[in-house]
Design a protein around this motif. Structure first.
Motif, mmCIF file in Angstrom:
data_model
loop_
_atom_site.group_PDB
_atom_site.id
_atom_site.type_symbol
_atom_site.label_atom_id
_atom_site.label_comp_id
_atom_site.label_asym_id
_atom_site.label_seq_id
_atom_site.Cartn_x
_atom_site.Cartn_y
_atom_site.Cartn_z
ATOM 1 N N ASP A 15 26.800 -87.935 42.543
ATOM 2 C CA ASP A 15 27.307 -89.178 43.125
ATOM 3 C C ASP A 15 28.018 -88.964 44.457
ATOM 4 N N ASN A 16 28.404 -87.733 44.773
ATOM 5 C CA ASN A 16 29.063 -87.459 46.048
ATOM 6 C C ASN A 16 28.005 -87.085 47.081
ATOM 7 N N ASP A 17 27.902 -87.896 48.135
ATOM 8 C CA ASP A 17 26.830 -87.709 49.117
ATOM 9 C C ASP A 17 26.896 -86.347 49.787
ATOM 10 N N LEU A 18 28.110 -85.915 50.170
ATOM 11 C CA LEU A 18 28.234 -84.633 50.854
ATOM 12 C C LEU A 18 27.853 -83.479 49.925
ATOM 13 N N ASN A 19 28.345 -83.530 48.686
ATOM 14 C CA ASN A 19 27.988 -82.492 47.718
ATOM 15 C C ASN A 19 26.486 -82.468 47.467
ATOM 16 N N ALA A 20 25.893 -83.655 47.388
ATOM 17 C CA ALA A 20 24.446 -83.734 47.150
ATOM 18 C C ALA A 20 23.680 -83.124 48.324
ATOM 19 N N GLU A 21 24.121 -83.421 49.536
ATOM 20 C CA GLU A 21 23.453 -82.887 50.726
ATOM 21 C C GLU A 21 23.552 -81.365 50.783
ATOM 22 N N ILE A 22 24.748 -80.840 50.513
ATOM 23 C CA ILE A 22 24.951 -79.387 50.549
ATOM 24 C C ILE A 22 24.117 -78.697 49.478
ATOM 25 N N ALA A 23 24.184 -79.224 48.240
ATOM 26 C CA ALA A 23 23.434 -78.616 47.138
ATOM 27 C C ALA A 23 21.931 -78.653 47.419
ATOM 28 N N GLU A 81 16.880 -76.047 48.600
ATOM 29 C CA GLU A 81 15.653 -76.079 49.389
ATOM 30 C C GLU A 81 15.480 -74.805 50.205
ATOM 31 N N SER A 82 16.622 -74.182 50.570
ATOM 32 C CA SER A 82 16.528 -72.925 51.319
ATOM 33 C C SER A 82 15.917 -71.819 50.481
ATOM 34 N N ASP A 83 15.945 -71.976 49.147
ATOM 35 C CA ASP A 83 15.304 -71.005 48.253
ATOM 36 C C ASP A 83 13.928 -71.480 47.791
ATOM 37 N N GLY A 84 13.408 -72.515 48.459
ATOM 38 C CA GLY A 84 12.025 -72.914 48.202
ATOM 39 C C GLY A 84 11.830 -74.056 47.248
ATOM 40 N N ALA A 85 12.913 -74.726 46.814
ATOM 41 C CA ALA A 85 12.768 -75.833 45.875
ATOM 42 C C ALA A 85 12.494 -77.133 46.620
ATOM 43 N N TYR A 86 11.868 -78.100 45.942
ATOM 44 C CA TYR A 86 11.695 -79.458 46.445
ATOM 45 C C TYR A 86 12.703 -80.335 45.691
ATOM 46 N N VAL A 87 13.586 -81.003 46.418
ATOM 47 C CA VAL A 87 14.709 -81.701 45.789
ATOM 48 C C VAL A 87 14.640 -83.200 46.040
ATOM 49 N N SER A 88 14.739 -83.975 44.959
ATOM 50 C CA SER A 88 14.939 -85.423 45.034
ATOM 51 C C SER A 88 16.359 -85.719 44.548
ATOM 52 N N ILE A 89 17.011 -86.699 45.155
ATOM 53 C CA ILE A 89 18.421 -86.974 44.845
ATOM 54 C C ILE A 89 18.568 -88.344 44.193
ATOM 55 N N ALA A 90 19.356 -88.397 43.100
ATOM 56 C CA ALA A 90 19.763 -89.653 42.465
ATOM 57 C C ALA A 90 21.285 -89.737 42.517
#
Length: 586
Positions: free
Chosen positions: A467-475, A480-489
């Motif tokens: 729910d925290n936008d900054l935490n979501a962006e950082i995580a 993604e830097s390790d190759g994952a594809y990330v969707s955020i809710a």
């Protein structure tokens, strides 16, 4: 018959009646009637007076009896005194209850009419009581006082005394009657209650001081690494073209952030321990690997401090290296102790560890760690308080910060595990910690296939619920830097909707925050598991939360999650956990 006065009186009355009846002269007859009426009225008046006197006597007796009963119930002792021409009390008289209260057996033990009550009054109260009595006698004020008397056996007791003065027409006191009541138990109970209240107030004052001191320390200790982080960030911004400086500053920022996190963890854990809510896991623990992991973590800190770590542990010294326990809290115990041994050491100093284990008669495995340092040591005065919350030896002289919660947490965790911890120390020589903990043994784990090299995140499709936008962006950036594809809710409700609307197999893993608005992570997990689709029950869901206690982990697992990942996110640890849960899901 003549010998019976009552019979004679009755006979005379009858004779008079018959005599009166025989009188035929009307005048004489009227005169006799009037005389008879007067005699009857006189007899009635006399009888009424007799009845009144007897009633008064009965009333007075009843009043005296009631007064005596009241005095007995109140343990009231009566006394009287007269006054001489100079207004001095003389001619004292003391009741039997006075003797009982004062511990005298016979009247001869008490002063006679020329005596005084001064001999019974405690010396430190005598002047005050005599002054109160004189004022009441001469100025007409009330006399109602509490004071101590001395019993015959020498014991002191509290009484309440009051007196009523009889005065002449000029208002001068001529005599008085008084009482005093045994109030010793009441006064002493009041004194005890007052003492309890004062002790409670003192404890509250101490607690308030400890709280204030704790907040002061926490403010200082948390601001110190936070200030370092902010300053280092400014340096990085001003020197963004200096790669060497950036790397060095990033490492310093990481160290400061970890220190700040440890302060927060210690504070929260101390609160849990204080409430008795901390639960310990019971899982297989490899003591040799645990010791090696702790040593690896401490090596950097020790190297920076110029302290060498000497581990004299040999695998064969731990006869039963696999036991059942809480690896998380065992690691915390040793990290806290080793951190103190390094922080309160000196450059060129050492931290030396010996570990042994023995099987006990009850089948338990008793493991004993002896950890010694060559540091600045502790004074004997502080050693008595080393396990008290917030305790720190202010004159340590090395400027080391901390909450003062580390050692209390260690002691409570060790005791929760059924163990003991002892510490000995000498100033400028060093300290030694001895920890003994009993464990149940467990078989060695079976060999498992090694996870293939490379990141388990590579190519994985993750649903990140935060729910925290900054935490979501950082995580998301880290993953993604390790190759994952990330969707955020943004919350549990969005996560449920995103998963429910997606085709089967869209997501490989869900990273679920717990504390969120609208729908928290626990409710969202239950709702996802309840969906009618093939992957609802099998998709790995990993808690990614700041709630890190064992009961928090258990709550996540009971809600249907597969694993728990503590914030702040550690990508390497996330990689291992995701690999493990996906391996189990296959």
């Amino acid at each position: 018959m003549s010998g019976n006065p009552k019979a004679a009186s009755t006979q005379g009355s009858i004779a008079s009646h018959f005599d009166f009846a025989d009188v035929t002269d009307p005048v004489e007859r009227e005169r006799l009637l009037v005389e008879e009426l007067r005699r009857t009225q006189s007899a009635l008046a006399k009888a009424k007076d007799d009845i009144r006197r007897k009633q008064r006597a009965l009333d007075e007796y009843a009043f005296e009896q009631e007064a005596a009963d009241v005095r007995e119930l109140m343990h009231a002792a009566c006394w009287t005194a007269d006054f001489d021409e100079q207004g001095n009390p003389v001619g004292f008289w003391f009741s039997d209850e006075c003797r009982r209260v004062l511990g005298y057996e016979t009247e001869d033990d008490l002063p006679g009419s020329s005596g005084s009550s001064d001999r019974f009054i405690a010396p430190d109260d005598l002047a005050r009581i005599n002054n109160e009595f004189r004022i009441a006698a001469t100025q007409g004020g009330p006399y109602d006082v509490n004071y101590c008397v001395r019993r015959k056996d020498g014991k002191r007791m509290w009484v309440r005394a009051a007196a009523k003065f009889r005065r002449d027409e000029q208002g001068i006191a001529r005599s008085c009657i008084g009482v005093f009541v045994d109030i010793d138990d009441a006064v002493k109970n009041q004194a005890r209650q007052q003492q309890v209240l004062e002790q409670a107030l003192e404890r509250a004052d101490r607690a308030s001081k400890v709280k204030t001191d704790f907040l002061r320390r926490m403010s200082h200790d948390m601001r110190t690494p936070l200030n370092s982080i902010l300053c280092l960030l400014q340096l990085c911004e001003r020197n963004d073209d200096d790669e060497v400086l950036l790397r060095e500053n990033h490492e310093k920022i990481r160290t400061a952030a970890r220190h700040l996190l440890s302060l927060i963890d210690d504070t929260l854990q101390a609160s849990k321990l204080g409430e008795g809510k901390l639960e310990l896991a019971c899982e297989p623990v490899d003591l040799v690997r645990l010791q090696a992991d702790v040593a690896d973590i401490m090596q950097l800190l020790a190297a920076d401090a110029g302290v060498s770590m000497e581990d004299h542990q040999r695998e064969e010294s731990i006869a039963h290296r696999y036991v059942l326990g809480s690896e998380l809290y065992l690691r915390q115990i040793f990290l806290n102790i080793y951190s103190n041994c390094v922080k309160y050491n000196r450059r060129g100093g050492k931290v030396i560890t010996h570990v042994v284990s023995n099987e006990q008669p009850d089948g338990k495995i008793l493991v004993r760690w002896e950890i010694a340092d060559t540091g600045i040591g502790m004074s004997q005065e502080f050693l008595e308080h080393v396990f008290e919350p917030f305790a720190r030896e202010e004159n340590a002289g090395n400027g080391v910060g901390g909450t003062g919660l580390g050692m209390p947490i260690v002691k409570q965790l060790v005791e929760l595990m059924g163990g003991t911890i002892e510490v000995s120390s000498k100033l400028n020589v060093g300290s030694t910690f001895v920890i003994s903990i009993p464990f149940d043994s467990t078989p060695a784990p079976r060999e498992t296939e090694q996870i293939a090299s490379g990141s388990a995140l590579q190519g994985r499709r993750l649903l990140l619920v935060e729910d925290n936008d900054l935490n979501a962006e950082i995580a998301a950036t880290l993953l993604e830097s390790d190759g994952a594809y990330v969707s955020i809710a943004g919350d549990g409700a969005q996560a449920l909707e995103a998963f429910a609307r997606s085709p089967v197999g869209t997501f490989d893993v869900i990273l679920m925050d717990v504390m969120m608005p609208k729908m928290d992570g626990l409710a969202a997990t239950r709702a996802i598991r309840a969906l009618d689709r093939p992957d609802a029950a099998s998709i790995p869901i990993i808690a990614m939360t700041g709630n890190t206690f064992q009961e928090d982990v258990q709550e996540c697992l009971e809600a249907g999650m597969n694993a728990h990942l503590a914030k702040p996110i550690d990508v390497a640890k996330a990689d291992r956990i995701i690999a493990a849960v996906m391996d189990r899901a296959v």
